[in-house]
Design a protein around this motif. Structure first.
Motif, short mmCIF file in Angstrom:
data_model
loop_
_atom_site.label_atom_id
_atom_site.label_comp_id
_atom_site.label_asym_id
_atom_site.label_seq_id
_atom_site.Cartn_x
_atom_site.Cartn_y
_atom_site.Cartn_z
N ARG A 193 0.88 -1.11 -0.16
CA ARG A 193 0.09 -0.01 -0.02
C ARG A 193 0.73 1.13 0.09
NH1 ARG A 193 -3.24 -1.21 5.21
NH2 ARG A 193 -4.31 0.83 5.02
N PRO A 194 0.49 2.35 -0.44
CA PRO A 194 1.26 3.58 -0.56
C PRO A 194 1.29 3.98 0.73
CG PRO A 194 -0.92 3.95 -1.27
CD PRO A 194 -0.83 2.48 -1.49
N ARG A 195 2.30 4.86 1.33
CA ARG A 195 2.80 5.20 2.52
C ARG A 195 1.66 6.19 3.08
NH1 ARG A 195 9.01 6.50 3.27
NH2 ARG A 195 9.95 4.39 3.03
N SER A 196 0.83 6.76 2.18
CA SER A 196 -0.27 7.91 2.55
C SER A 196 -1.31 6.99 3.30
CB SER A 196 -0.55 8.54 1.35
OG SER A 196 -1.16 7.66 0.47
N GLU A 197 -1.54 5.66 2.99
CA GLU A 197 -2.46 4.78 3.59
C GLU A 197 -2.04 4.33 5.03
OE1 GLU A 197 -4.19 2.40 0.72
OE2 GLU A 197 -4.48 4.01 -0.72
N TRP A 198 -0.53 4.41 5.37
CA TRP A 198 -0.30 3.44 6.24
C TRP A 198 -0.90 4.29 7.63
CZ3 TRP A 198 5.61 2.30 5.79
CH2 TRP A 198 5.75 1.61 4.49
N ASP A 199 -1.36 3.37 8.28
CA ASP A 199 -2.01 3.83 9.85
C ASP A 199 -1.26 3.19 10.99
OD1 ASP A 199 -3.68 4.10 12.20
OD2 ASP A 199 -5.45 4.46 10.87
N PHE A 200 -0.56 3.94 11.45
CA PHE A 200 0.36 3.55 12.62
C PHE A 200 -0.33 3.14 13.97
CE2 PHE A 200 3.14 4.87 16.31
CZ PHE A 200 4.12 4.08 16.20
N ILE A 201 -1.46 3.68 14.13
CA ILE A 201 -2.11 3.37 15.47
C ILE A 201 -2.84 1.76 15.17
CG2 ILE A 201 -4.08 3.79 16.90
CD1 ILE A 201 -1.35 5.50 17.35
N GLU A 202 -3.30 1.79 13.94
CA GLU A 202 -4.11 0.62 13.45
C GLU A 202 -3.20 -0.74 13.49
OE1 GLU A 202 -5.40 -0.23 9.26
OE2 GLU A 202 -7.29 0.35 10.20
N GLN A 203 -1.89 -0.52 13.26
CA GLN A 203 -0.96 -1.27 12.75
C GLN A 203 -0.18 -1.88 14.03
OE1 GLN A 203 -1.27 -3.47 10.32
NE2 GLN A 203 -2.71 -2.05 9.07
N THR A 204 -0.35 -1.18 15.04
CA THR A 204 0.75 -1.55 16.10
C THR A 204 0.06 -1.50 17.44
OG1 THR A 204 1.03 0.93 16.57
CG2 THR A 204 2.51 -0.18 15.03
N ALA A 205 0.74 -1.85 18.55
CA ALA A 205 0.44 -1.56 19.99
C ALA A 205 1.71 -0.85 20.59
CB ALA A 205 0.21 -3.05 20.74
N ILE A 206 1.25 0.34 21.09
CA ILE A 206 2.43 1.18 21.52
C ILE A 206 2.37 1.27 22.91
CG2 ILE A 206 3.31 3.46 21.29
CD1 ILE A 206 1.30 3.79 18.84
#
Length: 381
Positions: free
Chosen positions: A260-273
């Protein structure tokens, strides 16, 4: 954390997954077993960490309307935090100035006056003494105007409420947070809603509880059917933040971001911080909610602690389906720690007294553990 930094963190995690690696410390860290059992160190931790440093006692969303209050008895003194009629948060020793009675319990919303249950002395929401029954029996010899509630330092910052549980202390949260402040500010925590809080008591030193959250090395063995299907094991992007720390863990499926293009990368959705807000708050930014795990030592037992788990949601819970969703989330959290993490932790705590070892070993793949315990030691110097 701005979007550019989020992309950097996601790139780090993608590289780790693709190359089967994780953040690494420079060397193995050997931590003495006494760190978890020594009564003298335990007493020093109480005095220097839990009575002198800013501690998270709530999120702002728990104290919204005038008169909203909460009490906190786990910090070495009875504390009361209350929202004033002017919208400002204040904190006081939860102690009537007449005979020392506790004024309020639990949490809720006060009436316009806080009335002592013993002799009905009453106080305004900003702590001033408002009324004394039979005041003529006192006013000839003392100045009742000087008998307002005793203030404690409290600061509201980035959607969290910070308290220093010592009369006359300072509470410079901005300096204390350092680089962690920007991350917290970016999450718009003020907009979240409190869903539920539960209290757990465990036969573990407080630091051993915090250790639970600081690595994913154990997921594949201890959490094979609970957390391991959700998060990659032994993959984490660690960053120190002064005494605080951040660990970013990768959710399953994050590896598909390459498509996917970086503009669609969702940090919160893809991680546990996972943050440790030093010394005792584990703050977890999940895909669809926030968790806080506030860990308090039992003041009378180096081998025991109380964990206060709170869950916060991005929207108010208005439907039965939403309630069922958050109930399942909370039940999974509690079941995982009570059935998997904490039984192991309690066995570890008992094992410290066996004489089998004089230190524990944190691998290079467990840098957050080394950082946390080094920060504790530094704070005690």
């Amino acid at each position: 954390m701005d979007h550019a930094e989020q992309i950097v963190q996601l790139e780090r995690l993608l590289d780790m997954i693709e190359n089967r690696k994780t953040s690494m410390a420079e060397s193995v860290y050997r931590n003495p077993v006494d760190d978890y059992t020594d009564p003298e160190q335990f007493e020093a931790e109480w005095k220097r960490l839990f009575r002198r440093l800013p501690l998270v006692v709530a999120l702002s969303c728990e104290l919204v309307e005038p008169g909203a209050y909460l009490t906190e008895d786990r910090v070495g003194l009875p504390a009361l935090v209350i929202r004033g009629d002017d919208g400002k948060l204040r904190a006081f020793a939860n102690v009537c100035r007449h005979r020392g009675t506790k004024l309020l319990r639990g949490c809720g919303v006060t009436k316009r006056r806080i009335s002592c249950p013993y002799h009905a002395w009453s106080y305004t929401r900003d702590g001033a003494l408002a009324h004394v029954p039979r005041d003529g029996a006192f006013s000839a010899d003392i100045n009742l105007g000087e008998l307002g509630l005793t203030p404690l330092p409290v600061v509201e910052r980035h959607g969290l409420v910070w308290l220093v549980p010592s009369v006359g202390a300072a509470c410079d949260v901005d300096a204390f947070l350092g680089s962690a402040a920007a991350d917290l500010a970016s999450f718009a925590i003020e907009g979240y809603h409190h869903y539920e809080t539960r209290s757990l008591r465990q036969a573990m030193n407080w630091k051993l509880v915090v250790d639970t959250f600081l690595e994913t090395y154990h997921l594949g063995s201890l959490h094979r059917t609970t957390v391991f299907p959700i998060l990659h094991g032994d993959v984490g992007a660690f960053d120190p933040m002064g005494p605080h720390l951040r660990n970013v863990y990768a959710r399953r499926g994050l590896e598909n971001l390459r498509d996917r293009p970086r503009s669609e990368w969702d940090f919160i959705e893809q991680t546990a911080i996972v943050y440790v807000l030093f010394p005792n708050t584990v703050f977890v930014m999940q895909g669809d909610h926030i968790e806080t795990w506030r860990v308090f030592p039992d003041p009378n037992d180096v081998n025991a602690s109380e964990i206060v788990l709170s869950l916060y949601t991005p929207e108010p819970t208005k439907t039965e389906s939403a309630k069922r969703h958050w109930d399942r989330n909370m039940d999974l959290l509690v079941r995982t720690v009570l059935e998997e993490d904490f039984p192991v932790g309690e066995e570890i705590q008992r094992g410290f007294y066996s004489g089998a070892q004089d230190h524990v070993v944190y691998g290079r793949n467990e840098p957050a553990l080394a950082h946390f315990h080094a920060a504790v030691r530094q704070a005690l110097v």
